[in-house]
Scaffold this motif. Sequence first.
Motif, PDB file in Angstrom:
ATOM      1  N   UNK A  60       0.718  -1.225   0.015  1.00  0.00           N
ATOM      2  CA  UNK A  60      -0.113  -0.014  -0.211  1.00  0.00           C
ATOM      3  C   UNK A  60       0.822   1.292  -0.011  1.00  0.00           C
ATOM      4  N   UNK A  61       1.488   1.358  -1.391  1.00  0.00           N
ATOM      5  CA  UNK A  61       2.303   2.577  -1.262  1.00  0.00           C
ATOM      6  C   UNK A  61       1.836   4.320  -1.171  1.00  0.00           C
ATOM      7  N   UNK A  62       2.757   4.990  -0.645  1.00  0.00           N
ATOM      8  CA  UNK A  62       2.239   6.192  -0.320  1.00  0.00           C
ATOM      9  C   UNK A  62       1.404   7.054  -1.850  1.00  0.00           C
ATOM     10  N   UNK A  63       1.685   6.453  -3.178  1.00  0.00           N
ATOM     11  CA  UNK A  63       1.109   6.779  -4.253  1.00  0.00           C
ATOM     12  C   UNK A  63      -0.176   6.582  -4.178  1.00  0.00           C
ATOM     13  N   UNK A  64      -0.618   5.526  -3.838  1.00  0.00           N
ATOM     14  CA  UNK A  64      -1.897   4.944  -3.817  1.00  0.00           C
ATOM     15  C   UNK A  64      -2.944   5.549  -2.835  1.00  0.00           C
ATOM     16  N   UNK A  65      -2.203   5.771  -1.527  1.00  0.00           N
ATOM     17  CA  UNK A  65      -2.952   6.558  -0.372  1.00  0.00           C
ATOM     18  C   UNK A  65      -3.117   7.836  -0.740  1.00  0.00           C
ATOM     19  N   UNK A  66      -2.063   8.497  -1.564  1.00  0.00           N
ATOM     20  CA  UNK A  66      -2.359   9.954  -2.117  1.00  0.00           C
ATOM     21  C   UNK A  66      -3.503   9.860  -3.025  1.00  0.00           C
ATOM     22  N   UNK A  67      -4.060   9.099  -3.727  1.00  0.00           N
ATOM     23  CA  UNK A  67      -5.086   9.013  -4.590  1.00  0.00           C
ATOM     24  C   UNK A  67      -6.435   8.857  -4.083  1.00  0.00           C
ATOM     25  N   UNK A  68      -6.359   8.292  -2.830  1.00  0.00           N
ATOM     26  CA  UNK A  68      -7.494   8.379  -1.830  1.00  0.00           C
ATOM     27  C   UNK A  68      -7.817   9.305  -0.751  1.00  0.00           C
ATOM     28  N   UNK A  69      -8.490  10.508  -1.308  1.00  0.00           N
ATOM     29  CA  UNK A  69      -8.611  11.512  -0.311  1.00  0.00           C
ATOM     30  C   UNK A  69      -9.748  11.189   1.011  1.00  0.00           C
ATOM     31  N   UNK A  70     -10.526  10.208   0.695  1.00  0.00           N
ATOM     32  CA  UNK A  70     -11.482   9.819   1.898  1.00  0.00           C
ATOM     33  C   UNK A  70     -10.934   8.839   2.605  1.00  0.00           C
ATOM     34  N   UNK A  71      -9.824   8.464   2.443  1.00  0.00           N
ATOM     35  CA  UNK A  71      -9.390   7.030   2.992  1.00  0.00           C
ATOM     36  C   UNK A  71      -9.405   7.391   4.606  1.00  0.00           C
ATOM     37  N   UNK A  72      -9.880   6.360   5.313  1.00  0.00           N
ATOM     38  CA  UNK A  72      -9.706   6.479   6.648  1.00  0.00           C
ATOM     39  C   UNK A  72      -9.059   5.412   7.427  1.00  0.00           C
ATOM     40  N   UNK A  73      -9.034   4.288   6.927  1.00  0.00           N
ATOM     41  CA  UNK A  73      -8.297   3.098   7.611  1.00  0.00           C
ATOM     42  C   UNK A  73      -7.752   2.018   6.414  1.00  0.00           C
ATOM     43  N   UNK A  74      -6.679   1.538   7.113  1.00  0.00           N
ATOM     44  CA  UNK A  74      -6.170   0.286   6.104  1.00  0.00           C
ATOM     45  C   UNK A  74      -6.221  -0.746   7.062  1.00  0.00           C
ATOM     46  N   UNK A  75      -6.799  -1.925   6.881  1.00  0.00           N
ATOM     47  CA  UNK A  75      -6.881  -3.005   7.535  1.00  0.00           C
ATOM     48  C   UNK A  75      -5.933  -4.216   6.842  1.00  0.00           C
ATOM     49  N   UNK A  76      -4.976  -4.489   7.494  1.00  0.00           N
ATOM     50  CA  UNK A  76      -4.308  -5.635   7.107  1.00  0.00           C
ATOM     51  C   UNK A  76      -4.459  -6.976   7.658  1.00  0.00           C
ATOM     52  N   UNK A  77      -4.576  -8.007   6.704  1.00  0.00           N
ATOM     53  CA  UNK A  77      -4.803  -9.375   7.376  1.00  0.00           C
ATOM     54  C   UNK A  77      -3.422  -9.979   7.374  1.00  0.00           C
ATOM     55  N   UNK A  78      -2.821  -9.577   8.416  1.00  0.00           N
ATOM     56  CA  UNK A  78      -1.341 -10.235   8.751  1.00  0.00           C
ATOM     57  C   UNK A  78      -0.587  -9.601   9.605  1.00  0.00           C
ATOM     58  N   UNK A  79       0.352  -9.996  10.415  1.00  0.00           N
ATOM     59  CA  UNK A  79       0.883  -9.213  11.213  1.00  0.00           C
ATOM     60  C   UNK A  79       1.985  -8.370  10.749  1.00  0.00           C
ATOM     61  N   UNK A  80       2.526  -8.569   9.798  1.00  0.00           N
ATOM     62  CA  UNK A  80       3.648  -7.726   9.167  1.00  0.00           C
ATOM     63  C   UNK A  80       2.799  -6.748   8.303  1.00  0.00           C
ATOM     64  N   UNK A  81       3.411  -5.452   8.409  1.00  0.00           N
ATOM     65  CA  UNK A  81       2.638  -4.345   7.457  1.00  0.00           C
ATOM     66  C   UNK A  81       3.655  -3.549   7.108  1.00  0.00           C
ATOM     67  N   UNK A  82       4.659  -4.021   6.745  1.00  0.00           N
ATOM     68  CA  UNK A  82       5.851  -3.415   5.923  1.00  0.00           C
ATOM     69  C   UNK A  82       5.751  -3.132   4.703  1.00  0.00           C
ATOM     70  N   UNK A  83       4.503  -3.482   4.008  1.00  0.00           N
ATOM     71  CA  UNK A  83       4.105  -3.081   2.765  1.00  0.00           C
ATOM     72  C   UNK A  83       3.310  -1.685   2.856  1.00  0.00           C
ATOM     73  N   UNK A  84       2.865  -1.331   3.752  1.00  0.00           N
ATOM     74  CA  UNK A  84       2.048  -0.115   3.867  1.00  0.00           C
ATOM     75  C   UNK A  84       3.218   1.011   4.176  1.00  0.00           C
ATOM     76  N   UNK A  85       2.961   2.156   3.440  1.00  0.00           N
ATOM     77  CA  UNK A  85       3.787   3.406   3.529  1.00  0.00           C
ATOM     78  C   UNK A  85       3.180   4.160   4.896  1.00  0.00           C
TER      79      UNK A  85
END
Length: 324
Positions: A60-85
């Motif tokens: 879940x890179x920063x570029x994707x987050x930037x394109x989602x102005x109404x984003x409130x939450x990222x819910x990762x199914x996994x203990x590791x979340x190193x893929x999220x910016x």
Amino acid sequence: MSDAPSDIPVLTAARLSPLYTASLAARFTLLDRLHQTDPAAFERLAPTVRAVAASGDSAVPGELIARLPALEIISVMGVGYDGVDLPAALARGVVVTHTPDVLNDEVADTALGLMLCAARQLPQADRWVREGRWEREGPMPLARKMSGARLGLVGMGRIAKAIAHRAQAFGMSIAYTARSAKPELPYRHVATPAALAAEVDFLVVITPGGAGTRHLIDAVVLQALGPKGILVSVARGSVVDEAALIDALERGVIGGAALDVFEDEPRVPERLRALSHVVLAPHVGSATTQTRQAMADLAFDNLVCHFGGRPVRTPVPECRAAGR
Ligand code: 8YV
């Protein structure tokens, strides 16, 4: 639907477990990988997306987050979340959740299984029978004993503790390296991975991924582990310098390895696959029906809590620290 309106658009970051997407589709408006599969539709719907659902190994890179102005939450199914910016998410006030604890037993079981496979050569033993070598050549070469051996854990979080607990039943001595010593534990703290490697038979890597641990296991650590040492990794592919590992295995610098994670999954280098004293698994650390269901339920529940106006159950530590 009592507390989470079904018209909330949730974007999946990658192909997710059907155990997760089934409950998402029943409760929310699921936009399944729209950014990857239908850029025009994504363009239209991106401003409406309020949640991203991800797995431990999806980006879940920063570029994707930037394109989602109404984003409130990222819910990762996994203990590791190193893929999220994470800095990008935190800067925007986006809550990030993950699924700790529910997979501790499973990943620890996998680690012990890989240790036994590497020491006792169980996959090779299976092949020995199937390929008719038992009949043709007789007994296979002797393996090595695991019970009573010395275990070194790189990382001492929840899963590492579950591994140590199991290893005690094998009569193994246990030492670990981690950013800080945990004097409350009955295990010895060693300052660096190289110092730990120098004094153990099995080096088991179970740290979070991300920039802070990239290539923590490098040529120096492998040299210290030595020609009888076995490396096991159930962490993230990024933690082990894979090129250095292949080189060490090919030259007999270490005795063997068992790996559940790789630097460029699902691609595993041909040179690694060619080595008969290496055990390879396709990132199955938590991969049982029971544990994946528990992870999917927790990831889903975090979304339901958030949109129901309740605190999420398992925010990542950085969000907890930021008071979200
Ligand atoms: C899976 C994992 O790869 O929990 C993690 O961090 O790596 C895994 O268990 C994945 O997240 C399953 O959705």
